[in-house]
Design a protein around this motif. Structure first.
Motif, mmCIF file in Angstrom:
data_model
loop_
_atom_site.group_PDB
_atom_site.id
_atom_site.type_symbol
_atom_site.label_atom_id
_atom_site.label_comp_id
_atom_site.label_asym_id
_atom_site.label_seq_id
_atom_site.Cartn_x
_atom_site.Cartn_y
_atom_site.Cartn_z
ATOM 1 N N THR A 1 0.841 -1.186 0.000
ATOM 2 C CA THR A 1 0.000 0.000 0.000
ATOM 3 C C THR A 1 0.877 1.236 0.000
ATOM 4 O O THR A 1 2.052 1.166 0.360
ATOM 5 C CB THR A 1 -0.933 0.032 1.221
ATOM 6 O OG1 THR A 1 -1.743 1.206 1.166
ATOM 7 C CG2 THR A 1 -0.109 0.075 2.496
ATOM 8 N N SER A 2 0.303 2.340 -0.396
ATOM 9 C CA SER A 2 1.040 3.597 -0.361
ATOM 10 C C SER A 2 0.612 4.453 0.824
ATOM 11 O O SER A 2 1.079 5.574 0.982
ATOM 12 C CB SER A 2 0.815 4.371 -1.665
ATOM 13 O OG SER A 2 -0.567 4.638 -1.833
ATOM 14 N N LYS B 1 6.088 -0.449 3.442
ATOM 15 C CA LYS B 1 4.637 -0.474 3.492
ATOM 16 C C LYS B 1 4.100 -1.754 2.852
ATOM 17 O O LYS B 1 3.153 -1.736 2.058
ATOM 18 C CB LYS B 1 4.048 0.767 2.816
ATOM 19 C CG LYS B 1 4.384 2.051 3.535
ATOM 20 C CD LYS B 1 3.778 3.251 2.833
ATOM 21 C CE LYS B 1 3.914 4.509 3.653
ATOM 22 N NZ LYS B 1 5.276 4.803 4.091
ATOM 23 N N THR B 2 4.711 -2.851 3.207
ATOM 24 C CA THR B 2 4.380 -4.135 2.590
ATOM 25 C C THR B 2 4.351 -5.230 3.652
ATOM 26 O O THR B 2 5.204 -5.253 4.544
ATOM 27 C CB THR B 2 5.410 -4.494 1.509
ATOM 28 O OG1 THR B 2 5.430 -3.463 0.514
ATOM 29 C CG2 THR B 2 5.061 -5.817 0.840
#
Length: 129
Positions: free
Chosen positions: A24-25, A77-78
């Motif tokens: 996600t960002s 973010k993973t």
């Protein structure tokens, strides 16, 4: 709206490995607990793993315990789902889901799909010889 994207699925032979990614960002990704779910053809959705927002708590369904490992890389973010010794019965569409939990140690997957607010589109894993 938190957007999640799963990647890493594919076709493998029994006994092989795959690593799924859920990315996600979102700037606040480190505040979310992540769950992994799967749905096999003709079967109900099954929760298989979770990781707390801080990454210190993980849990696994008996069907994958000892073979799957979930980790969280906050900088990237993973969340990753390392799947080893894959079996034909692992064939399914795999989804990650996120929830902003009530505590940093919250981690639920069994019967907990309704707790999650954000879902990815899924990635297909096929285990076949």
């Amino acid at each position: 709206q938190l957007q999640l994207a799963e990647t890493g699925g594919g076709l493998v032979q029994p006994g092989e490995s795959l690593t799924l990614s859920c990315a996600t960002s979102a700037v606040t990704f480190d505040l979310y607990a992540i769950g992994w779910f799967r749905r096999a053809p003709g079967k109900e959705r099954e929760g298989i793993s979770c990781i707390s927002s801080g990454g210190s708590v993980t849990d696994y369904a008996d069907s994958v315990k000892g073979r799957f490992t979930v980790t969280k890389d906050t900088a990237k973010k993973t969340v990753y789902l390392q799947m080893n010794r894959l079996k034909p019965e692992d064939t399914a569409n795999y989804y990650c889901a996120a929830v902003w939990p009530i505590s940093g140690s919250w981690c639920q997957y069994s019967g907990a799909a309704s707790e999650y607010d954000h879902w990815g589109q899924g990635t297909q894993v096929t285990v076949s010889s």
